[in-house]
Write an enzyme that holds these catalytic residues in place. Structure first.
Site, PDB file in Angstrom:
ATOM      1  N   SER A  68    -128.935  30.964  23.375  1.00 23.11           N
ATOM      2  CA  SER A  68    -128.627  30.904  24.826  1.00 23.11           C
ATOM      3  C   SER A  68    -127.370  30.586  24.944  1.00 23.11           C
ATOM      4  CB  SER A  68    -129.786  29.669  25.652  1.00 23.11           C
ATOM      5  OG  SER A  68    -129.679  28.543  24.891  1.00 23.11           O
ATOM      6  N   LYS A  69    -126.909  30.150  26.248  1.00 21.58           N
ATOM      7  CA  LYS A  69    -125.459  29.419  26.355  1.00 21.58           C
ATOM      8  C   LYS A  69    -125.492  28.395  25.999  1.00 21.58           C
ATOM      9  CE  LYS A  69    -122.543  28.123  30.547  1.00 21.58           C
ATOM     10  NZ  LYS A  69    -122.617  26.514  30.150  1.00 21.58           N
ATOM     11  N   ARG A  70    -126.566  27.478  26.111  1.00 19.49           N
ATOM     12  CA  ARG A  70    -126.639  25.993  25.787  1.00 19.49           C
ATOM     13  C   ARG A  70    -126.383  25.852  24.200  1.00 19.49           C
ATOM     14  NH1 ARG A  70    -131.406  25.759  28.675  1.00 19.49           N
ATOM     15  NH2 ARG A  70    -131.263  25.239  30.894  1.00 19.49           N
TER      16      ARG A  70
END
Length: 512
Positions: free
Chosen positions: A268-270
């Site tokens: 994910s982006k996180r």
């Protein structure tokens, strides 16, 4: 199931929704579609699925197109390119879907449902209170507000009243659907586990993903659907839709997920924010002004990103790791795509870019490095810069690393590494360095002869080569690191070499 190609021309599509930046996992899906199409002499199509107007993000469509172009994944048909099956943006095709939904109703494969969201929520709560799962299927549909429970007069009256309705697919009960996936083999699903999915909504007179996807794939003559495994649960419904329409279905291949570096969940982006690596091909700025890094802006070559992604979940069957796009097209096979998720390794991403830097010609690297030099007020000839690039590229990951690796080729050091100076500089060092100056003055200034003369003097004096050469390096570079010393001095010239030695002696005398 083995990879097969029927007599139909191979036509594949990448069909993203413009709801934000294109995730690197989506790029891999596009890549695998592209490789498969090109290997079989087929067409690679870009279709924008933008019927979900509530989630539409301004600029996302342009971002998707620019990303594919940057990576060299040029589409044969699609938005901005056109083609025989245009339009390729679903919002431009919205007028054609209702007739297919109505066709399913007329054939008995779908029905109108007038239940409100509030009514459905109440029924779900009732089921939950009894410890049951609510599934809108054969067990309840004829007891709901559906056309299956009405005569034609009542149905027409409801439709004329203008009340909101949806069209649901009528999942056949008590049937085992047997499907084949090129990657996953045979898949069996009981229809009793499926719900009657909504295909069309009167609220916006737009289809849901399921109907639009199947209809568009049919009308665009798609032969193979290669998509992410998140769509695997939709495969039974899609196969039933093809059967209900009486259409031949495409072949399907569902790609595994890209996983976090630790393998625990979808990338994910996180994860990128937390660990400091991009998860998008290009930089993206959201509506709140938050900027997410991209592979392009970070300094990755598009070829390196393509090579990296190709080997995430696909095995070429050899030890080879570096492949050009043309090489990938020749050997790619869906049969070698693994079923399990592929862990993303940021360090491996660095490694791929390092390999492509090393493969680049010195002249190409010089053209990329020149803007960096100009930003620092340095004017240097292309030939000189190309030679410098050749000397440092083995230690670079990105072109942006070149300045830290090679600044001493362009400017004399203003400071000297204290740790290195403490280790290699003694009170006798200045006299040894002056002997090097004498040696340089007494010999023709030529890389080979200069190196030979300096080493001959060191060996003849019985001194330790490491101590003398590192002190020499501190004078020229400012630290005990860098390219070969005689490559450096041959480029910066005798006068500059002597000037730097004298400057370092003076600086060290003042601080010791």
């Amino acid at each position: 199931m083995s990879e097969t190609v029927s007599n139909r021309k191979v036509r594949v599509r990448f069909a993203p929704s413009p709801t934000g930046p294109l995730h690197i996992g989506g790029v891999r899906t596009a890549l695998f579609n592209y490789l498969f199409a090109k290997q079989h002499g087929g067409d690679f199509i870009l279709r924008i699925e933008d019927t979900d107007s509530a989630r539409f993000v301004q600029g996302a469509e342009e971002y998707i197109i620019e990303s594919l172009k940057w990576l060299g994944l040029n589409f044969d048909e699609g938005v901005g390119v056109g083609g025989a099956f245009a339009p390729y943006r679903q919002s431009r095709r919205k007028d054609l879907y209702f007739k297919y939904a109505e066709q399913l109703v007329n054939s008995g494969n779908a029905y109108y449902a007038f239940d409100s969201n509030e009514e459905l929520d109440n029924i779900r709560r009732q089921y939950e209170a009894q410890g049951k799962s609510f599934i809108y299927n054969y067990s309840i549909r004829e007891n709901m507000q559906t056309s299956l429970a009405m005569n034609d007069s009542e149905l027409q009256s409801r439709l004329k009243e203008g009340k909101r309705w949806v069209i649901r697919f009528k999942i056949p009960p008590h049937e085992e659907i047997v499907m084949n996936d090129i990657i996953r083999g045979e898949i069996k699903v009981s229809t009793d586990t499926l719900d009657d999915k909504v295909l069309f909504k009167s609220a916006d007179m737009l289809p849901t993903y399921h109907l639009a996807n199947v209809v568009d794939d049919r009308l665009m003559e798609i032969s193979h659907v290669i998509r992410g495994e998140e769509w695997l649960p939709s495969l039974p419904l899609h196969m039933l839709l093809y059967r209900a329409f009486g259409w031949e279905s495409p072949e399907f291949a569902h790609l595994s997920l890209l996983l976090k570096p630790d393998g625990k969940g979808k990338l994910s982006k996180r994860d990128g924010d937390r660990l400091g690596f991009p998860v998008f091909p290009l930089e993206w700025k959201n509506t709140e002004g938050e900027i997410s890094s991209g592979y392009r802006e970070t300094g990755y070559f598009p070829e390196a990103v393509v090579n990296l992604l190709a080997l995430l979940g696909w095995n070429p069957g050899t030890e080879q790791e570096i492949f050009s796009l043309d090489e990938l097209i020749k050997i790619f096979s869906l049969e070698r795509v693994i079923k399990s998720g592929a862990k993303f390794n940021p360090e491996k991403a660095h490694w791929f870019n390092q390999q492509y830097i090393r493969q680049k010609s010195n002249e190409k690297l010089a053209s990329l490095y020149q803007p960096v030099l100009k930003s620092k007020g340095i004017s240097a000839g292309d030939s000189y810069v190309a030679t410098v690039c050749g000397l440092v590229k083995e230690r670079a990951t990105f072109v942006s690393d070149f300045w830290n690796l090679s600044s001493y080729f362009f400017v004399a050091p203003e400071a000297y590494d204290e740790k290195a100076a403490k280790k290699y500089w003694s009170k006798e060092t200045p006299q040894y360095l002056r002997r090097i100056i004498e040696t340089l003055d007494n010999e023709p200034f030529d890389r080979g002869k200069t190196e030979q003369a300096v080493h001959a003097w060191i060996n003849g004096s019985g001194l330790k080569t490491g101590s003398i050469m590192n002190a020499f390096r501190i004078c020229i570079v400012g630290a005990a690191t860098g390219a070969n010393m005689f490559d450096i001095v041959s480029l910066i010239g005798k006068d500059e070499t002597i000037r730097r030695i004298e400057k370092a002696i003076s600086a060290m005398n003042n601080c010791m």
